[in-house]
Scaffold this motif. Sequence first.
Motif, PDB file in Angstrom:
ATOM      1  N   UNK A 153       0.297  -8.864  11.315  1.00 16.48           N
ATOM      2  CA  UNK A 153      -0.540  -7.829  10.700  1.00 16.48           C
ATOM      3  C   UNK A 153      -0.389  -6.583  11.543  1.00 16.48           C
ATOM      4  N   UNK A 154      -0.227  -5.444  10.885  1.00 16.24           N
ATOM      5  CA  UNK A 154      -0.162  -4.158  11.571  1.00 16.24           C
ATOM      6  C   UNK A 154      -1.484  -3.446  11.389  1.00 16.24           C
ATOM      7  N   UNK A 155      -1.759  -2.524  12.280  1.00 11.94           N
ATOM      8  CA  UNK A 155      -2.938  -1.682  12.095  1.00 11.94           C
ATOM      9  C   UNK A 155      -2.748  -0.865  10.827  1.00 11.94           C
ATOM     10  N   UNK A 156      -3.815  -0.672  10.088  1.00  6.85           N
ATOM     11  CA  UNK A 156      -3.735   0.098   8.852  1.00  6.85           C
ATOM     12  C   UNK A 156      -3.413   1.553   9.144  1.00  6.85           C
ATOM     13  N   UNK A 157      -2.552   2.133   8.345  1.00 10.31           N
ATOM     14  CA  UNK A 157      -2.227   3.556   8.419  1.00 10.31           C
ATOM     15  C   UNK A 157      -3.403   4.305   7.801  1.00 10.31           C
ATOM     16  N   UNK A 158      -4.075   5.185   8.537  1.00 11.23           N
ATOM     17  CA  UNK A 158      -5.250   5.853   7.992  1.00 11.23           C
ATOM     18  C   UNK A 158      -4.961   6.736   6.782  1.00 11.23           C
ATOM     19  N   UNK A 159      -3.701   7.094   6.561  1.00  6.11           N
ATOM     20  CA  UNK A 159      -3.362   7.876   5.381  1.00  6.11           C
ATOM     21  C   UNK A 159      -3.270   7.031   4.125  1.00  6.11           C
ATOM     22  N   UNK A 160      -2.999   5.736   4.289  1.00 11.53           N
ATOM     23  CA  UNK A 160      -2.888   4.860   3.112  1.00 11.53           C
ATOM     24  C   UNK A 160      -4.110   3.979   2.940  1.00 11.53           C
ATOM     25  N   UNK A 161      -4.840   3.740   4.013  1.00 10.22           N
ATOM     26  CA  UNK A 161      -6.003   2.847   3.950  1.00 10.22           C
ATOM     27  C   UNK A 161      -7.155   3.512   4.706  1.00 10.22           C
TER      28      UNK A 161
END
Length: 161
Positions: free
Chosen positions: A145-153
Motif C-alpha cells: 500500500x502506498x500513501x494516498x496522493x492528496x491530489x487524487x484522494x
Amino acid sequence: MTTTAPTLASTSVLRVAPASPAEAAAHFRASLAHYTDVSDVAAALAAGGDPGFVLLDSRSTESWDQGHIPGAVHLPTALIPERAAGLLDPAVPVVTYCWGPGCNGASRAALALAELGYRVKEMLGGFEYWAREGFAYESRQGAERRAADPLTAPVTGACGC
C-alpha cells in the motif's frame, strides 16, 4: 437580466452549444452505464460479500506481478477470446482495468468481452489510480500500500464527488 458580450475564451468553449438538459442527461446516464471509478470499486469490494461483479485485470503478466487489485481475475486482453468462458460467468457483470488513464487496454478488454456477450464496465483510472488513492494491492512481494496522493484522494478518501 443583463448579459455581457462573450469573450474569446468563452467563445471557444461555447463554439458548439451545450446539449439540451435532456440530451445531457441521456449522455451522462449512458456514460455511467459504461464506466465506474476506483473509489466506487474499492467501496464495493470493501463492503464484503459479493460485490455483484468480477474485477478483471487485462494487463500483461509482468504488469500483474508488479501490482494488482486483490481479488481481481488476471486475463490479458489477447487471451479473452479463448479463456473468458472458462473464467467468467456470463451472468455476472465484469469491470475491466488496465494500467491507467494513458492506456486503453481496459477499453479493448471491455470491447472483447462485450463482443462475447458479457455485460461490462471499465474502471476509470486503472491500477495507477488504485495505488495513487492509497488502496491496498498485491505484488510479487506480497501485500502493499502506498500513501494516498492528496491530489487524487483528498481527506475524504475519494475524489470528493
